[in-house]
Design an enzyme around this catalytic site. Structure first.
Site, mmCIF file in Angstrom:
data_model
loop_
_atom_site.group_PDB
_atom_site.id
_atom_site.type_symbol
_atom_site.label_atom_id
_atom_site.label_comp_id
_atom_site.label_asym_id
_atom_site.label_seq_id
_atom_site.Cartn_x
_atom_site.Cartn_y
_atom_site.Cartn_z
ATOM 1 N N ASP A 154 50.452 66.821 51.560
ATOM 2 C CA ASP A 154 50.930 66.464 50.099
ATOM 3 C C ASP A 154 51.995 65.609 50.739
ATOM 4 O OD1 ASP A 154 52.066 66.389 47.804
ATOM 5 O OD2 ASP A 154 51.694 68.597 47.187
ATOM 6 N N ASN A 178 53.489 59.658 41.766
ATOM 7 C CA ASN A 178 53.596 60.885 42.808
ATOM 8 C C ASN A 178 54.822 61.059 43.589
ATOM 9 O OD1 ASN A 178 52.694 62.701 45.131
ATOM 10 N ND2 ASN A 178 51.430 63.598 43.248
ATOM 11 N N ASN A 217 48.771 60.535 48.073
ATOM 12 C CA ASN A 217 49.803 61.372 47.813
ATOM 13 C C ASN A 217 51.063 61.017 48.577
ATOM 14 O OD1 ASN A 217 51.087 63.917 47.432
ATOM 15 N ND2 ASN A 217 49.226 64.919 46.961
ATOM 16 N N GLU A 275 51.732 69.784 34.347
ATOM 17 C CA GLU A 275 52.814 68.902 35.137
ATOM 18 C C GLU A 275 52.993 67.566 34.516
ATOM 19 O OE1 GLU A 275 52.595 70.584 39.965
ATOM 20 O OE2 GLU A 275 51.336 68.824 39.238
ATOM 21 N N GLU A 304 58.755 70.526 44.464
ATOM 22 C CA GLU A 304 58.626 69.365 45.157
ATOM 23 C C GLU A 304 59.701 68.275 45.246
ATOM 24 O OE1 GLU A 304 56.564 66.944 46.020
ATOM 25 O OE2 GLU A 304 54.532 67.249 46.026
#
Length: 305
Positions: free
Chosen positions: A234, A122, A180, A146, A36
């Site tokens: 995302d 996030n 997100n 996570e 990510e």
């Protein structure tokens, strides 16, 4: 629709000008649990990204490969850089947004709102005025995979705006299921924010919304810009022409500023995020499940997108 090679799918002629059909999709690294938050360091010539479940930040250097940038990253997720080139990270483990100073010290920018702990920041973007905008869904406290499982203290999942100069933290959007990824248009008059609520609700949203950004930092509007299918939006980025390149289950989907789907970059794993980088900012770095990919494209990313 037309296909070029194994990875480019064209839905609109405009996508031809945004891609390099002969450029290969390159696997730069594999071995993550959930990759990510890629961010390019132009002054250092390297990429940093998160491997959230493995609790580390990794660094890729062209011709040299990959090493650990930071172990025990506090389950960092999204990353960006501020206007002074400092790393800004969303940490699931600490339920906070931090800034890494040039000497390596870590400064906490935000960890509470009105006395209550944040959910699990996030993704994050920094506006040209230095303000820090971030999303705060509950993904990092839903389990111990996570982050650390915990009950939320806030009444909802919000989009926040932080002024580091004053410490003022405020909610700019509160009607999201799971806010997100987020990014500004090149002129910063539009803020795009993803809602990936379908991840935990079959009837939940899976779209990107577009807000008008006022001179006072307030948001208005919030229309649905694009529905993402298959999968969810995302992380995403905007190129210098204002096109939105977003993650999806089938790869990277590219939308014009008018909301038209231009094309797709097919990726064999679920994509989580992406960023533009390289010497000319025309390399698309893609984090997808266990792997970091690189692809040369025909357009550069928006400056500091």
């Amino acid at each position: 629709m037309s296909l070029v090679g194994d990875h480019l799918e064209y839905h609109d002629r405009r996508f031809y000008d945004l891609t390099v059909p002969i450029a290969p999709l390159e696997t730069l690294f594999t071995g993550c649990r959930w990759a990510e938050g890629p961010v390019w360091f132009a002054d250092g010539g390297y990429l940093v990204w998160s491997d959230i479940p493995n609790n580390r930040l990794l660094r890729w250097v062209p011709d040299l490969g990959v090493g650990v940038f930071r172990a025990n990253s506090n389950y960092a997720n999204g990353n960006t850089r501020d206007r002074e080139g400092r790393l800004v990270s969303c940490e699931h483990g600490g339920r906070r947004v931090t800034r890494t100073e040039h000497d390596g010290r870590i400064t906490v920018l935000a960890d509470r709102f009105e006395g209550k702990r944040l959910n699990s920041p996030n993704d994050v973007v920094v506006k040209s005025d230095g303000t820090v905008w971030f999303t705060d869904p509950t993904y990092g406290i839903l389990s111990d995979y996570e982050g650390y499982k915990a009950e939320p203290e806030l009444a909802g999942c919000y989009v926040f705006r932080l002024d580091p100069a004053t410490g003022d933290l405020g909610v700019v959007a509160e009607d999201f299921a799971k806010p997100n990824g987020l990014a500004f248009s090149p002129d910063e008059r539009t803020l795009y924010v993803a809602d990936s609520g379908v991840s935990h609700d079959p009837q939940g949203p899976h779209h990107i919304r577009a807000f008008t950004v006022g001179d006072d930092g307030r948001l208005s509007g919030g229309r649905v810009f694009a529905e993402i299918s298959p999968g969810v939006p995302d992380g995403f980025r905007v190129d210098g022409q204002g096109n939105v390149w977003t993650s999806a289950r089938d790869g990277v989907q590219c939308f014009a500023p008018d909301g038209a789907l231009l094309g797709k970059v097919r990726i064999p794993q679920m994509v989580s995020n992406l960023t533009f980088g390289g010497p000319r900012r025309n390399t698309l770095f893609i984090t997808a499940t266990s792997t970091l990919y690189g692809l040369s494209v025909g357009v550069a990313g928006a400056a500091r997108a």
